[in-house]
Scaffold this motif. Structure first.
Motif, mmCIF file in Angstrom:
data_model
loop_
_atom_site.group_PDB
_atom_site.id
_atom_site.type_symbol
_atom_site.label_atom_id
_atom_site.label_comp_id
_atom_site.label_asym_id
_atom_site.label_seq_id
_atom_site.Cartn_x
_atom_site.Cartn_y
_atom_site.Cartn_z
ATOM 1 N N ALA A 41 -7.824 3.854 3.792
ATOM 2 C CA ALA A 41 -7.358 3.133 2.608
ATOM 3 C C ALA A 41 -8.536 2.916 1.672
ATOM 4 C CB ALA A 41 -6.734 1.792 3.002
ATOM 5 N N GLY A 42 -8.250 2.419 0.492
ATOM 6 C CA GLY A 42 -9.337 2.151 -0.429
ATOM 7 C C GLY A 42 -8.850 1.726 -1.787
ATOM 8 N N THR A 43 -9.817 1.554 -2.672
ATOM 9 C CA THR A 43 -9.528 1.158 -4.044
ATOM 10 C C THR A 43 -10.686 1.586 -4.910
ATOM 11 O OG1 THR A 43 -8.770 -0.681 -5.429
ATOM 12 C CG2 THR A 43 -10.571 -1.159 -3.898
ATOM 13 N N GLY A 44 -10.463 1.637 -6.207
ATOM 14 C CA GLY A 44 -11.520 2.006 -7.132
ATOM 15 C C GLY A 44 -10.979 2.802 -8.298
ATOM 16 N N THR A 94 0.864 -1.173 0.000
ATOM 17 C CA THR A 94 0.000 0.000 0.000
ATOM 18 C C THR A 94 0.907 1.232 0.000
ATOM 19 O OG1 THR A 94 -0.174 0.371 2.401
ATOM 20 C CG2 THR A 94 -1.635 -1.297 1.431
ATOM 21 N N ALA A 95 0.365 2.359 -0.433
ATOM 22 C CA ALA A 95 1.155 3.592 -0.453
ATOM 23 C C ALA A 95 0.262 4.768 -0.081
ATOM 24 C CB ALA A 95 1.775 3.819 -1.830
ATOM 25 N N ASP A 96 0.788 5.628 0.764
ATOM 26 C CA ASP A 96 0.077 6.842 1.162
ATOM 27 C C ASP A 96 0.223 7.885 0.061
ATOM 28 O OD1 ASP A 96 -1.116 8.972 2.468
ATOM 29 O OD2 ASP A 96 0.646 9.382 3.722
ATOM 30 N N VAL A 97 -0.873 8.192 -0.624
ATOM 31 C CA VAL A 97 -0.777 9.133 -1.743
ATOM 32 C C VAL A 97 -0.544 10.566 -1.259
ATOM 33 C CG1 VAL A 97 -2.216 7.686 -3.226
ATOM 34 C CG2 VAL A 97 -3.280 9.535 -1.905
ATOM 35 N N LEU A 98 -0.722 10.818 0.034
ATOM 36 C CA LEU A 98 -0.445 12.150 0.579
ATOM 37 C C LEU A 98 1.040 12.336 0.904
ATOM 38 C CD1 LEU A 98 -3.469 12.522 3.035
ATOM 39 C CD2 LEU A 98 -3.220 13.549 0.760
ATOM 40 N N GLY A 99 1.779 11.233 0.915
ATOM 41 C CA GLY A 99 3.188 11.296 1.311
ATOM 42 C C GLY A 99 4.114 10.830 0.216
ATOM 43 N N LEU A 136 -12.428 2.527 1.752
ATOM 44 C CA LEU A 136 -13.379 2.954 0.729
ATOM 45 C C LEU A 136 -13.438 1.890 -0.354
ATOM 46 C CD1 LEU A 136 -12.169 6.664 0.399
ATOM 47 C CD2 LEU A 136 -14.087 5.818 1.764
ATOM 48 N N VAL A 137 -14.646 1.399 -0.623
ATOM 49 C CA VAL A 137 -14.808 0.298 -1.564
ATOM 50 C C VAL A 137 -15.880 0.665 -2.587
ATOM 51 C CG1 VAL A 137 -16.512 -0.860 -0.078
ATOM 52 C CG2 VAL A 137 -15.265 -2.187 -1.783
ATOM 53 N N LEU A 141 -9.335 6.487 -7.587
ATOM 54 C CA LEU A 141 -10.114 7.154 -6.544
ATOM 55 C C LEU A 141 -9.212 7.784 -5.493
ATOM 56 C CD1 LEU A 141 -12.676 7.867 -4.948
ATOM 57 C CD2 LEU A 141 -12.599 5.552 -3.969
ATOM 58 N N LEU A 142 -8.194 7.054 -5.055
ATOM 59 C CA LEU A 142 -7.307 7.570 -4.005
ATOM 60 C C LEU A 142 -6.468 8.734 -4.517
ATOM 61 C CD1 LEU A 142 -7.178 6.470 -1.053
ATOM 62 C CD2 LEU A 142 -8.343 4.969 -2.673
#
Length: 263
Positions: free
Chosen positions: A185-188, A40-45, A218-219, A159-160
């Motif tokens: 977390a999430g996906t889409g 997983t990766a934090d898109v804010l960081g 988030l799904v 989405l993320l």
């Protein structure tokens, strides 16, 4: 001259080809891939030393919390999965057997698949940027958004990415963070109109999210049932169909006001 076989001898003769067929079936390659929870990766960081989202042409907020995109890891397209592996994975919650064509729709050539996945990722990033700027009403302001995520392909982080852009530019719209300081977390997938699409592999992605500290996932609404079937304890599912709905749900969760959708 014919010799009549005794019953044990006859059974032994018949059993030999059956055993050979069974051995062949067990070892024969099957059109499946075995998948497990990925990174997983934090898109804010940052990811691997690079900021995932960079923005120029507009003021950028300092954010708290995390928005983690999730992945699965699957056996490579040239790996041949046999019946023994399929049966073993079928009974495990940390692995899933998936049709190889669903994981690698562009075929078996590794280079072609990598090129295809990079293309899908680039298109996903472009759509995510358009969706976020359109949602904010800032698509005509000359804002330049860069998205970098090493060693990840496909469209499922859309989405993320959009949520990360919204959080960096506008937060919750009233000075707070979309995450409320949580690990979300999430996906889409997402299109330029902000519509969220299904992705596959959701049960494995929820495991990856929980492993990396997420409390909210988030799904895509269409995958609620699949996500609930093997949901890790302590992970809250929030179904979404649009970027607007995802933002509204996170704001409601952050402020404790309004109804947060549930699967």
């Amino acid at each position: 001259m014919l010799t009549r076989l005794t019953r044990p001898q006859a059974l032994a003769v018949c059993a030999a080809p059956v055993a050979a067929l069974l051995a062949t079936a067990v070892l024969a390659p099957l059109p499946f891939s075995v998948a497990q929870p990925g990174m997983t990766a934090d898109v804010l960081g940052e990811n691997k030393g690079q900021q995932v989202i960079t923005i120029s042409g507009a003021d950028v907020r300092k954010t708290t919390g995390q928005l983690r995109m999730t992945t699965i890891e699957a056996t490579s397209p040239d790996t041949r999965v046999n019946l023994t592996q399929v049966i073993d994975s079928w009974f495990r919650t940390d692995e899933a057997v998936m049709p190889r064509d669903a994981v690698y729709p562009s075929g078996d050539d590794v280079q072609e698949i990598e090129q295809y996945n990079r293309k899908q990722m680039k298109e996903s990033q472009d759509e995510a940027t358009r969706a976020a700027l359109k949602y904010l009403g800032r698509e005509n302001e000359g804002i330049d958004v860069g998205l970098k995520l090493a060693d990840v392909g496909g469209p499922s982080a859309g989405l993320l990415f959009s949520l990360g852009i919204v959080d960096k530019l506008d937060g919750d719209g009233s000075g707070g963070d979309l995450t409320g300081g949580r690990v979300v977390a999430g996906t889409g997938t997402i299109d330029a109109g902000g519509r969220v699409g299904a992705v596959g592999g959701v049960p494995l992605k929820t495991q990856a999210a929980k492993r990396d500290g997420a409390t909210v996932f988030l799904v895509p609404r269409d995958e609620c049932g699949e996500a609930k079937a093997e949901l890790p304890k302590g992970l809250r599912l929030v179904p979404v169909t649009t970027l607007q709905g995802a933002v509204d749900a996170l704001v409601a969760l952050e402020k404790g006001t309004g109804k947060v959708p549930a699967c």
